[in-house]
Design an enzyme around this catalytic site. Structure first.
Site, short mmCIF file in Angstrom:
data_model
loop_
_atom_site.label_atom_id
_atom_site.label_comp_id
_atom_site.label_asym_id
_atom_site.label_seq_id
_atom_site.Cartn_x
_atom_site.Cartn_y
_atom_site.Cartn_z
N PRO A 1 -4.87 34.80 25.33
CA PRO A 1 -6.10 35.57 25.56
C PRO A 1 -6.03 36.97 24.97
O PRO A 1 -7.03 37.69 24.96
CB PRO A 1 -6.23 35.60 27.09
CG PRO A 1 -4.97 35.05 27.63
CD PRO A 1 -4.17 34.43 26.55
N GLU B 1 3.09 31.88 33.15
CA GLU B 1 2.49 33.22 33.29
C GLU B 1 2.46 33.97 31.97
O GLU B 1 1.89 35.04 31.87
CB GLU B 1 3.26 34.02 34.34
CG GLU B 1 2.98 33.60 35.76
CD GLU B 1 1.49 33.60 36.09
OE1 GLU B 1 0.86 34.65 35.96
OE2 GLU B 1 0.97 32.52 36.46
N ARG C 1 -13.16 20.41 10.44
CA ARG C 1 -14.50 20.04 9.96
C ARG C 1 -14.95 20.85 8.75
O ARG C 1 -15.91 20.51 8.09
CB ARG C 1 -15.52 20.09 11.10
CG ARG C 1 -15.91 21.46 11.56
CD ARG C 1 -16.65 21.39 12.87
NE ARG C 1 -17.87 20.60 12.79
CZ ARG C 1 -19.00 20.98 12.19
NH1 ARG C 1 -19.04 22.15 11.58
NH2 ARG C 1 -20.06 20.21 12.18
N ASP D 1 -24.56 24.63 9.56
CA ASP D 1 -24.05 24.84 10.91
C ASP D 1 -24.48 26.19 11.46
O ASP D 1 -24.57 27.16 10.73
CB ASP D 1 -22.52 24.88 10.91
CG ASP D 1 -21.91 23.50 10.91
OD1 ASP D 1 -22.66 22.52 11.06
OD2 ASP D 1 -20.68 23.42 10.75
N1 ADE Z 1 -4.35 30.73 26.54
C1 ADE Z 1 -4.87 31.10 27.72
N2 ADE Z 1 -6.11 31.58 27.58
C2 ADE Z 1 -6.41 31.51 26.24
C3 ADE Z 1 -7.53 31.85 25.46
N3 ADE Z 1 -8.63 32.39 26.00
N4 ADE Z 1 -7.46 31.65 24.14
C4 ADE Z 1 -6.36 31.15 23.57
N5 ADE Z 1 -5.25 30.79 24.26
C5 ADE Z 1 -5.28 30.97 25.59
#
Ligand code: ADE
Length: 241
Positions: A90, A117, A155, A170
């Site tokens: 994230p 974690e 794709r 697209d």
């Molecule tokens: N792992 C946990 N959350 C994620 C996300 N939002 N994007 C990519 N990998 C992740």
């Protein structure tokens, strides 16, 4: 193209990659997707892949050694040893159609699916060459993110989509959302297909679709319009709506 995926949960990929367009691309040898079980590089008899964080805290972290060793093993037998190593997390740059197009030009890339974690920071500093997030939310692991990235990239590979399902219209191609589409029946529950689409006038239809794409983007994702390649008349259309 070759895509290598490092994961603790290889079975999570069997459904998505066994179906539909990605599967067809694999069958046609347009892409080869190698799933590697990180547990194979786990440490000791118990193949340990995680450990407690230094300094305390809740949860376990992925150890660095299995990730470095798995990546080295892939690179050793690879024709493209400088292939990017992309950590899914994230904290990465947020994935979009432009990044998918960028990855679609590569001969090979390696995806690392994080879990638990988190991951030992040395992986981020010394192994990953890129870090990608699929959006501002936290998944339990990188696997669903890897599936999303692979799908969006595959794709775009030449020959993967047939001409009738071409990627050129697209949503997000050219920074516009896609125009509305209709199929039969012409009238459903009293709701009519727009007249112009039945006219047979291809120039008129193309103009209508372009306008609809612009107006739709304006109402739903105005942030995309800054990057869109619009003519002065099209800019005018926006300012009048
Ligand atoms: N792992 C946990 N959350 C994620 C996300 N939002 N994007 C990519 N990998 C992740």
């Amino acid at each position: 193209m070759r895509i290598d995926i490092l994961t603790l949960f290889p079975s999570m990929f069997s459904g998505p990659f066994d179906e539909s367009i990605v599967n067809r691309a694999i069958d046609r040898n347009l892409v080869s997707i190698m799933i590697h079980n990180l547990r194979d590089w786990g440490i000791g008899k118990h193949r340990v892949v995680d450990d407690y964080p230094f300094g305390g805290g809740t949860g376990m972290l992925m150890k660095p050694e299995p990730l470095f060793e798995a990546t080295a093993a892939i690179k050793k037998e690879s024709a493209h040893p400088s292939a990017p190593v992309i950590l899914l997390s994230p904290q990465g740059r947020v994935f979009n159609q432009g990044i998918a197009a960028e990855l679609a030009t590569l001969d090979q890339f390696i995806l690392i699916c994080g879990h638990y974690e988190g991951i030992d920071e040395r992986v981020r500093e010394h192994l990953a060459t890129d870090e990608i997030s699929i959006g501002d939310y936290v998944l339990t692991g990188g696997e669903p993110a890897a599936i999303v990235v692979v799908d969006a990239v595959v794709r775009q590979l030449p020959g993967v989509l047939g001409s009738e399902e071409s990627a050129k219209d697209d949503s997000h191609t050219g920074s516009l959302l896609e125009y509305p589409q209709y199929t039969r029946p012409q009238t459903y529950e009293g709701w009519e297909v727009p007249e112009v689409l039945l006219s047979g006038d291809h120039a008129k239809i193309a103009k209508w679709r372009r306008e609809q794409a612009i107006l739709r983007t304006l109402s739903r994702r105005p942030d995309l319009l800054d990057k869109a390649n619009l003519s002065p008349e099209e800019r005018k259309l926006i300012s009048h709506n």
